[in-house]
Write an enzyme that holds these catalytic residues in place. Structure first.
Site, PDB file in Angstrom:
ATOM      1  N   ASP A 216       0.829  -1.198   0.000  1.00  0.00           N
ATOM      2  CA  ASP A 216       0.000   0.000   0.000  1.00  0.00           C
ATOM      3  C   ASP A 216       0.871   1.258   0.000  1.00  0.00           C
ATOM      4  OD1 ASP A 216      -2.840   1.072   0.523  1.00  0.00           O
ATOM      5  OD2 ASP A 216      -1.683   2.071   2.084  1.00  0.00           O
ATOM      6  N   GLU A 266       1.673  -0.456  -4.969  1.00  0.00           N
ATOM      7  CA  GLU A 266       0.747   0.627  -5.307  1.00  0.00           C
ATOM      8  C   GLU A 266       1.593   1.882  -5.486  1.00  0.00           C
ATOM      9  OE1 GLU A 266      -3.131   3.153  -3.845  1.00  0.00           O
ATOM     10  OE2 GLU A 266      -1.575   2.597  -2.424  1.00  0.00           O
TER      11      GLU A 266
HETATM   12  C1  NOJ Z   1      -4.299   3.215  -0.785  1.00  0.00           C
HETATM   13  C2  NOJ Z   1      -5.469   2.325  -0.509  1.00  0.00           C
HETATM   14  O1  NOJ Z   1      -5.798   1.631  -1.691  1.00  0.00           O
HETATM   15  C3  NOJ Z   1      -6.562   3.214  -0.012  1.00  0.00           C
HETATM   16  O2  NOJ Z   1      -7.787   2.530   0.083  1.00  0.00           O
HETATM   17  C4  NOJ Z   1      -6.147   3.799   1.308  1.00  0.00           C
HETATM   18  O3  NOJ Z   1      -7.117   4.745   1.738  1.00  0.00           O
HETATM   19  C5  NOJ Z   1      -4.791   4.508   1.216  1.00  0.00           C
HETATM   20  N1  NOJ Z   1      -3.822   3.780   0.453  1.00  0.00           N
HETATM   21  C6  NOJ Z   1      -4.204   4.715   2.599  1.00  0.00           C
HETATM   22  O4  NOJ Z   1      -3.815   3.485   3.138  1.00  0.00           O
END
Ligand code: NOJ
Length: 538
Positions: A216, A266
């Site tokens: 993440d 991500e």
């Molecule tokens: C990316 C995640 O996909 C999202 O859902 C989240 O709010 C943020 N990162 C913070 O963790």
């Protein structure tokens, strides 16, 4: 803690992730096994046949850890357990094993940038007070101004559209940094204990048989230790895409390699070259392709996005990923049914006019396009059912993105609505005895999986057929074929072709080609109409 799940029983295929179809499960909204209104692991286990029938290679689970759910589970209080609302660690181990028996691998979601404010480390830091070693695991600072009443710097919130501050002041005078909500304090990645802990967490899940980890907010972990103001700062960005991250991920890679584990990062970065650095040998295996996800339904723009993607991945030898939606963005059939078919957090609004029939036609074509491209493909739960984005009544919205934008942004709940499984059952067979945690809109049962299962023209039937037929493309490179304006046509090395018509005029399919699958009917003259895709055997 139970015994670790035995290693995966897959044939050795170290390269499975290079061309996999990976299905994202947002557990809270997938299926409710115990009837309490929230999806859970029992629900997922009961629905594994649906996933096996779809033919996916792996499941990526959004965080299932104990969490106060201030950000849908991306506020983790314990990285080595499962939230009680979802089940138990033993159940997660069973799920991993049962999926593996069906030939489906498991990917867990690790959130390294921040923890929940209920995580023991943050609670200890609060209790220990200013200047304590416990606070060094986070970013605590005194404020500015005569009495420390101003936040330590000017950094903006990482929830797009949010004007909310990223610093919160404690009664003892210290401020702490949180790029997301105040309940998600950022960790200090310059501290060796933070690195050690996360490598241990990776081992913990690899030991339990997971095949991969989604990372993440992967480009946000490292911070300039001086935490300089953004407005007046020159040089590398103080908290996005800092060079120190690569050393962190090289260490992670060494951990993963011991288990044949893979990473998907991500990484939202506009710069293709900077993005590709994360995918160099010895770093992450893959990263999400947000350029493709954000791209409008336009032949020229899509072709450019595909070309840029392939060109940026080639020098580092990493496979591309193809993503149309996830739990953070507007669902595909809705996005493609709007005047502006691009995805951008900044333009999300309540009440945007949408033509769902048009959007669905395009989403069907986009499914065939993405499944024909070289690399791995991510599907988000409900995409295979053609679910639209729901408009959640304002009083039921739960997503912090909505609140942190002062109510301007509808938030992300509209793509997180509990799935419809069985048309004739309460809550469309989601499994709840009472209303689920988010309301399902009127007509939701018409998308139910059981109905689509019986309908050869359904979105589910298309996805099942496409995932099954996808191997005809082989693993060779893509070659563009001559095509009229507004038409995308390419072949892959072993000859299978994909043609997508985005132009108003129907196009002839290439001579001597046998249509294998189309996203919609051909016209009476056997031509491919607008917003339709075909797969052809040469
Ligand atoms: C990316 C995640 O996909 C999202 O859902 C989240 O709010 C943020 N990162 C913070 O963790």
């Amino acid at each position: 803690m139970g015994q670790p799940t035995p290693a995966r029983n897959f044939p050795t295929d170290g390269n499975w992730w290079r061309s996999a179809v990976i299905y994202q499960v947002y557990v809270r909204s997938f299926a409710d096994g115990d009837g309490d209104g929230t999806g859970d692991l029992a629900g997922v286990r009961a629905r594994l046949p649906h996933l096996a029938g779809l033919g996916v290679d792996a499941l990526w689970f959004s965080p299932w850890y104990p969490s106060p759910m201030k950000d849908g589970g991306y506020d983790v209080a314990d990285y080595r357990a499962v939230d009680r609302a979802f089940g138990t660690l033993a159940e997660a181990e069973k799920l991993i094993a049962e999926a593996s028996e069906l030939g489906i691998r498991t990917i867990v979601d690790i959130v390294p940038n921040h923890v929940s404010d209920q995580h023991p480390w943050f609670r200890a830091a609060l209790a220990a007070g200013p200047g304590s070693p416990e606070r060094e695991l986070f970013h605590f600072r005194p404020g500015r101004g005569a009495r420390g009443e101003l936040p330590p710097n000017d950094w903006p919130s990482q929830f797009a559209g949010s004007t909310a501050p990223v610093w919160t002041r404690l009664p003892d005078g210290d401020w702490y940094l949180h790029l997301f909500t105040p309940e998600q304090p950022d960790l200090n990645w310059a501290h060796p204990a933070v690195r050690q802990e996360h490598e241990d967490i990776l081992r913990f899940w690899f030991e339990r048989g997971v095949a991969g980890v989604r990372i993440d907010s992967a480009a946000l972990l490292a911070k300039d230790p001086d935490l300089p103001d953004l407005a007046t700062h020159s040089g590398p960005h103080p908290f996005v895409d800092r060079d120190e991250l690569h050393d962190i991920y090289r260490s992670w890679r060494a951990v993963a390699d011991a288990y044949d584990g893979v990473f998907v990062g991500e990484v939202w970065l506009p710069d293709a070259e900077r993005f590709a650095r994360y995918l160099r040998p010895g770093e992450l295996h893959t990263a999400f392709n947000f350029a493709f996800l954000s791209c409008p339904w336009d032949a020229g723009r899509l072709r450019a996005a595909i070309d840029t993607t392939l060109a940026e991945h080639a020098p580092v030898g990493a496979p591309a990923t193809w993503v149309l939606c996830n739990h953070d963005v507007t669902r595909t059939v809705t996005r493609y049914g709007r005047e502006d078919t691009a995805f951008d957090f900044a333009t999300k609004a309540f009440g945007t006019p949408t033509d769902l029939e048009l959007g669905t036609r395009r989403a069907r074509a986009a499914a065939l396009l993405s499944l024909a491209l070289p690399g791995s493909v991510y599907l988000y739960q409900g995409e295979e059912l053609g679910l639209p984005e729901a408009e959640i009544p304002v009083e039921r919205i739960q997503d912090p993105m909505h609140f942190r934008s002062q109510g301007a942004d509808p938030g992300r709940d509209g793509c997180r609505v509990p799935l419809p499984w069985t048309a004739g059952e309460p809550y469309a067979g989601f499994g709840s005895r009472e209303e689920p945690w988010l309301p399902q809109p009127a007509g939701w049962a018409s998308y139910a999986a059981d109905r689509q299962q019986r309908d050869p023209s359904s979105m589910l039937a298309l996805y099942r057929a496409a995932v099954a037929a996808r191997p005809v493309f082989g693993d060779g490179p893509l070659t563009w074929l001559p095509a009229p304006d507004g038409v995308l046509a390419f072949s892959r090395a072993d000859g299978a072709r994909c043609v997508v018509n985005l132009a108003p005029t129907p196009v002839d399919l290439p001579a001597h080609s046998e249509p294998l699958l189309t996203s919609g009917p051909l016209d009476d003259a056997g031509r491919l109409p607008q917003d339709t895709a075909a797969w052809l055997r040469a």
